[in-house]
Design an enzyme around this catalytic site. Structure first.
Site, PDB file in Angstrom:
ATOM      1  N   HIS A   1     -29.138 -20.404  26.381  1.00  0.00           N
ATOM      2  CA  HIS A   1     -28.504 -19.713  27.515  1.00  0.00           C
ATOM      3  C   HIS A   1     -28.945 -20.278  28.860  1.00  0.00           C
ATOM      4  O   HIS A   1     -28.134 -20.424  29.781  1.00  0.00           O
ATOM      5  CB  HIS A   1     -28.810 -18.215  27.445  1.00  0.00           C
ATOM      6  CG  HIS A   1     -30.280 -17.906  27.324  1.00  0.00           C
ATOM      7  ND1 HIS A   1     -30.912 -16.974  28.100  1.00  0.00           N
ATOM      8  CD2 HIS A   1     -31.259 -18.402  26.525  1.00  0.00           C
ATOM      9  CE1 HIS A   1     -32.200 -16.926  27.791  1.00  0.00           C
ATOM     10  NE2 HIS A   1     -32.428 -17.790  26.830  1.00  0.00           N
ATOM     11  N   ARG A   2     -30.218 -20.612  28.983  1.00  0.00           N
ATOM     12  CA  ARG A   2     -30.717 -21.060  30.289  1.00  0.00           C
ATOM     13  C   ARG A   2     -30.199 -22.449  30.645  1.00  0.00           C
ATOM     14  O   ARG A   2     -30.006 -22.751  31.820  1.00  0.00           O
ATOM     15  CB  ARG A   2     -32.252 -20.995  30.327  1.00  0.00           C
ATOM     16  CG  ARG A   2     -32.746 -19.600  30.153  1.00  0.00           C
ATOM     17  CD  ARG A   2     -34.126 -19.301  30.667  1.00  0.00           C
ATOM     18  NE  ARG A   2     -34.538 -17.964  30.268  1.00  0.00           N
ATOM     19  CZ  ARG A   2     -34.055 -16.837  30.807  1.00  0.00           C
ATOM     20  NH1 ARG A   2     -33.193 -16.897  31.817  1.00  0.00           N
ATOM     21  NH2 ARG A   2     -34.422 -15.663  30.343  1.00  0.00           N
TER      22      ARG A   2
ATOM     23  N   ASP B   1     -39.484 -19.567  32.405  1.00  0.00           N
ATOM     24  CA  ASP B   1     -38.023 -19.462  32.299  1.00  0.00           C
ATOM     25  C   ASP B   1     -37.332 -19.856  33.604  1.00  0.00           C
ATOM     26  O   ASP B   1     -36.424 -20.681  33.618  1.00  0.00           O
ATOM     27  CB  ASP B   1     -37.631 -18.039  31.905  1.00  0.00           C
ATOM     28  CG  ASP B   1     -38.106 -17.680  30.510  1.00  0.00           C
ATOM     29  OD1 ASP B   1     -37.987 -16.508  30.122  1.00  0.00           O
ATOM     30  OD2 ASP B   1     -38.620 -18.577  29.808  1.00  0.00           O
TER      31      ASP B   1
ATOM     32  N   ASN C   1     -32.373 -15.067  17.623  1.00  0.00           N
ATOM     33  CA  ASN C   1     -33.399 -15.947  18.166  1.00  0.00           C
ATOM     34  C   ASN C   1     -34.138 -15.208  19.276  1.00  0.00           C
ATOM     35  O   ASN C   1     -34.539 -15.790  20.287  1.00  0.00           O
ATOM     36  CB  ASN C   1     -32.759 -17.241  18.701  1.00  0.00           C
ATOM     37  CG  ASN C   1     -33.821 -18.297  18.996  1.00  0.00           C
ATOM     38  OD1 ASN C   1     -34.964 -18.190  18.544  1.00  0.00           O
ATOM     39  ND2 ASN C   1     -33.459 -19.301  19.765  1.00  0.00           N
TER      40      ASN C   1
ATOM     41  N   GLY D   1     -37.072 -13.745  20.719  1.00  0.00           N
ATOM     42  CA  GLY D   1     -38.538 -13.719  20.642  1.00  0.00           C
ATOM     43  C   GLY D   1     -39.100 -12.359  20.994  1.00  0.00           C
ATOM     44  O   GLY D   1     -40.050 -11.892  20.372  1.00  0.00           O
TER      45      GLY D   1
ATOM     46  N   ASP E   1     -29.969 -10.496  22.678  1.00  0.00           N
ATOM     47  CA  ASP E   1     -31.383 -10.205  22.357  1.00  0.00           C
ATOM     48  C   ASP E   1     -31.631  -8.702  22.255  1.00  0.00           C
ATOM     49  O   ASP E   1     -32.423  -8.256  21.421  1.00  0.00           O
ATOM     50  CB  ASP E   1     -32.320 -10.817  23.402  1.00  0.00           C
ATOM     51  CG  ASP E   1     -32.595 -12.286  23.133  1.00  0.00           C
ATOM     52  OD1 ASP E   1     -33.517 -12.838  23.774  1.00  0.00           O
ATOM     53  OD2 ASP E   1     -31.899 -12.900  22.282  1.00  0.00           O
TER      54      ASP E   1
ATOM     55  N   GLU F   1     -35.785 -21.740  22.991  1.00  0.00           N
ATOM     56  CA  GLU F   1     -34.466 -21.758  22.332  1.00  0.00           C
ATOM     57  C   GLU F   1     -34.109 -23.140  21.810  1.00  0.00           C
ATOM     58  O   GLU F   1     -33.298 -23.300  20.915  1.00  0.00           O
ATOM     59  CB  GLU F   1     -33.379 -21.261  23.295  1.00  0.00           C
ATOM     60  CG  GLU F   1     -33.288 -19.762  23.411  1.00  0.00           C
ATOM     61  CD  GLU F   1     -34.372 -19.122  24.272  1.00  0.00           C
ATOM     62  OE1 GLU F   1     -35.428 -19.737  24.467  1.00  0.00           O
ATOM     63  OE2 GLU F   1     -34.169 -17.995  24.737  1.00  0.00           O
TER      64      GLU F   1
ATOM     65  N   LYS G   1     -27.057 -14.581  25.184  1.00  0.00           N
ATOM     66  CA  LYS G   1     -28.397 -14.197  24.696  1.00  0.00           C
ATOM     67  C   LYS G   1     -29.044 -13.217  25.674  1.00  0.00           C
ATOM     68  O   LYS G   1     -29.696 -12.267  25.289  1.00  0.00           O
ATOM     69  CB  LYS G   1     -29.287 -15.425  24.515  1.00  0.00           C
ATOM     70  CG  LYS G   1     -30.633 -15.136  23.879  1.00  0.00           C
ATOM     71  CD  LYS G   1     -31.406 -16.412  23.553  1.00  0.00           C
ATOM     72  CE  LYS G   1     -32.530 -16.198  22.614  1.00  0.00           C
ATOM     73  NZ  LYS G   1     -33.741 -15.641  23.244  1.00  0.00           N
TER      74      LYS G   1
HETATM   75  O1  S3P Z   1     -42.887 -11.715  26.855  1.00  0.00           O
HETATM   76  C1  S3P Z   1     -41.726 -11.995  27.229  1.00  0.00           C
HETATM   77  O2  S3P Z   1     -40.869 -11.141  27.511  1.00  0.00           O
HETATM   78  C2  S3P Z   1     -41.368 -13.432  27.387  1.00  0.00           C
HETATM   79  C3  S3P Z   1     -42.351 -14.378  27.437  1.00  0.00           C
HETATM   80  C4  S3P Z   1     -42.104 -15.807  27.675  1.00  0.00           C
HETATM   81  O3  S3P Z   1     -42.347 -16.516  26.478  1.00  0.00           O
HETATM   82  P1  S3P Z   1     -43.728 -17.330  26.218  1.00  0.00           P
HETATM   83  O4  S3P Z   1     -44.852 -16.357  26.407  1.00  0.00           O
HETATM   84  O5  S3P Z   1     -43.566 -17.781  24.810  1.00  0.00           O
HETATM   85  O6  S3P Z   1     -43.747 -18.434  27.244  1.00  0.00           O
HETATM   86  C5  S3P Z   1     -40.668 -16.084  28.133  1.00  0.00           C
HETATM   87  O7  S3P Z   1     -40.351 -17.470  27.982  1.00  0.00           O
HETATM   88  C6  S3P Z   1     -39.677 -15.244  27.370  1.00  0.00           C
HETATM   89  O8  S3P Z   1     -38.358 -15.495  27.858  1.00  0.00           O
HETATM   90  C7  S3P Z   1     -39.932 -13.767  27.495  1.00  0.00           C
HETATM   91  C1  PEP Z   2     -37.709 -18.119  25.818  1.00  0.00           C
HETATM   92  C2  PEP Z   2     -36.821 -17.176  26.057  1.00  0.00           C
HETATM   93  O1  PEP Z   2     -36.568 -16.120  25.215  1.00  0.00           O
HETATM   94  P1  PEP Z   2     -37.401 -15.534  23.971  1.00  0.00           P
HETATM   95  O2  PEP Z   2     -38.702 -16.298  23.857  1.00  0.00           O
HETATM   96  O3  PEP Z   2     -37.618 -14.103  24.345  1.00  0.00           O
HETATM   97  O4  PEP Z   2     -36.518 -15.712  22.768  1.00  0.00           O
HETATM   98  C3  PEP Z   2     -35.959 -17.166  27.280  1.00  0.00           C
HETATM   99  O5  PEP Z   2     -35.281 -16.126  27.502  1.00  0.00           O
HETATM  100  O6  PEP Z   2     -35.941 -18.190  27.998  1.00  0.00           O
END
Ligand code: S3P
Ligand code: PEP
Length: 425
Positions: free
Chosen positions: A385-386, A313, A93, A95, A49, A341, A411
């Site tokens: 990964h989780r 998470d 992937n 986020g 990531d 994921e 990840k």
């Molecule tokens: O802002 C962040 O760093 C994150 C927010 C969370 O996602 P959601 O807000 O979609 O739940 C979490 O699941 C992700 O691993 C990291």
């Molecule tokens: C949801 C997760 O990651 P992200 O949304 O940042 O891809 C995570 O790390 O569990």
């Protein structure tokens, strides 16, 4: 497909020094790039990531120098003046790369295309795009409405009043907040619906403040951000250990004990997932709290019934701790596990049943009754990964298990299985 056989672990003992937080690492890299001046980032996470964010910043013309271990980054800020990249930004992937970059690149001049892995094209982003378009942003879908990939023509946003739906992901609000200081005018953001994963907004506000931008907000309902601001570089900033990654070692010590010292997170952590350690005390773990470390020991574990929306998470780790607790465990208010994921509610229910648990999979909850007898199975990890890290707890609980595609941990925690082995007996 690669498989990793985990033989039963009888005890865990020792010290774990956590890698840097994924959530903090990617926020800090992006704000350091937007700042004027040079920032040295210490204890940066080295994982897929983060590498996606670094790759994007390189294509945007940001010079980042890394040490050999890729855990110290010297970022030369470009004050938000990016090169128009010669190719699409590939963000895997991730986020925490995709969403913030979408909003930031909509705010600054240039033309950009943001692409990702197939799963990223199944993760909704419409709530963020709606808000950016409402503010005059030029963001368009190149395949399907409400999903990546996106094409962005930046620099069109003046600011103003905007509503954003917070019911699917807090990352959309995080992205808008991080970009709002770059808008020409002031912005007032109002949350529509219920804001999920709220503690991640605290992380965002904390990092923004450290880079010199303050946000006024009332009870996570309305946020006011002054426009025309410039993030300020920092001589040095240290990334806290990853509290979500800590959850596996809190769980391991609680299940298998001896004693594990976890360095990098503690009572002063800014990450909401430190709340998992509080939940584990309810479950029966014995935990000594220090500012930046925890010492965890085994306890008599009992099932709990919790609202896990604030710790989405780390809550996954509770789903496998449940296999070794007395009585059922219920994890509630986690609908958005389905858009991460993988569809984590379906995947965790499926793999927990393979191991022998009785599971009720609800629309936004999961209930787990521990097995009478454990099945020695190979669990699928859905490129998540989780899931791989959660099911390692089966071995910690003294049962053999095989993990399919174990490298999916890259990840956020490439060294996970080595670290687990280093404290296992
Ligand atoms: O802002 C962040 O760093 C994150 C927010 C969370 O996602 P959601 O807000 O979609 O739940 C979490 O699941 C992700 O691993 C990291
Ligand atoms: C949801 C997760 O990651 P992200 O949304 O940042 O891809 C995570 O790390 O569990």
């Amino acid at each position: 497909m690669e498989q990793l056989r985990l033989e039963p672990i009888s005890r865990v003992n020792g010290t774990v020094t956590l890698p840097g937080s994924k959530s903090l690492s990617n926020r800090i890299l992006l704000l350091a790039a937007l700042a004027s001046g040079t920032t040295v980032v210490e204890n940066l996470l080295d994982s897929d990531d983060i590498r996606h964010m670094l790759g994007a910043l390189k294509l945007l013309g940001v010079n980042v120098t890394l040490n050999d271990e890729r855990t110290v980054a010297t970022v030369e800020g470009v004050s938000g003046v990016f090169n128009t990249p010669t190719e699409p930004l590939f963000l895997g992937n991730a986020g925490t790369a995709y969403r913030p970059l979408t909003a930031v690149l909509a705010a600054v001049a240039g033309e950009y295309e943001l692409i990702g892995e197939p799963r990223m094209e199944e993760r909704p982003i419409g709530h963020l795009v709606d808000a950016l378009q409402a503010l005059g942003g030029d963001v368009t879908y190149t395949k399907h409405k409400d999903y990546p990939p996106l094409k962005i023509v930046g620099g069109q946003i003046k600011g103003g009043e905007v509503e954003i739906d917070g019911s699917i992901s807090s990352q959309f609000l995080t992205a808008l907040l991080m970009a709002a200081p770059l808008f020409n005018g002031d912005t007032t953001i109002t949350i529509k619906g219920t804001l999920v994963s709220k503690p991640y907004i605290d992380i965002t506000l904390d990092v923004m403040a450290r880079f010199g931008v303050n946000v006024e907000h009332s009870d996570y309902a309305t946020f006011k951000v002054k426009g025309g601001q410039q993030y300020q570089s920092l001589d040095r900033i240290m990334v806290e250990g990853d509290a979500s990654s800590a959850s596996y070692f809190v769980a391991a010590a609680a299940i298998a004990g001896g004693e594990i010292e976890i360095k990098g997170v503690g009572a002063k952590s800014v990450q909401g997932d430190i709340g998992f350690a509080k939940v584990m005390e309810q479950v029966g773990a014995k935990i000594d709290w220090y500012d930046e470390r925890l010492v965890v020991r085994k306890g008599e574990l009992k099932g709990v019934d919790i609202d896990a929306n604030a710790i989405p998470d780390a809550a996954m780790t509770l789903a496998t701790v449940a296999l070794f607790a007395k009585g059922p465990t219920a994890i509630r208010n986690i609908y958005n596990w389905r858009v991460k994921e993988t569809d984590r509610l379906y995947a965790m229910a499926t793999e927990l049943r393979k191991v022998g648990a009785q599971v009720v999979e609800g629309e936004d909850f999961i209930e787990i009754t521990p097995p009478e007898t454990f099945n020695d199975v190979a669990v699928d990890t859905y490129d998540d990964h989780r899931i791989a890290m959660c099911f390692a707890m089966v071995a910690v609980g003294g049962k053999p298990i095989t993990i399919n595609d174990p490298k999916c941990t890259y990840k956020t925690f490439p060294t996970f299985f080595n670290v687990l082995a280093s404290v296992s007996e």
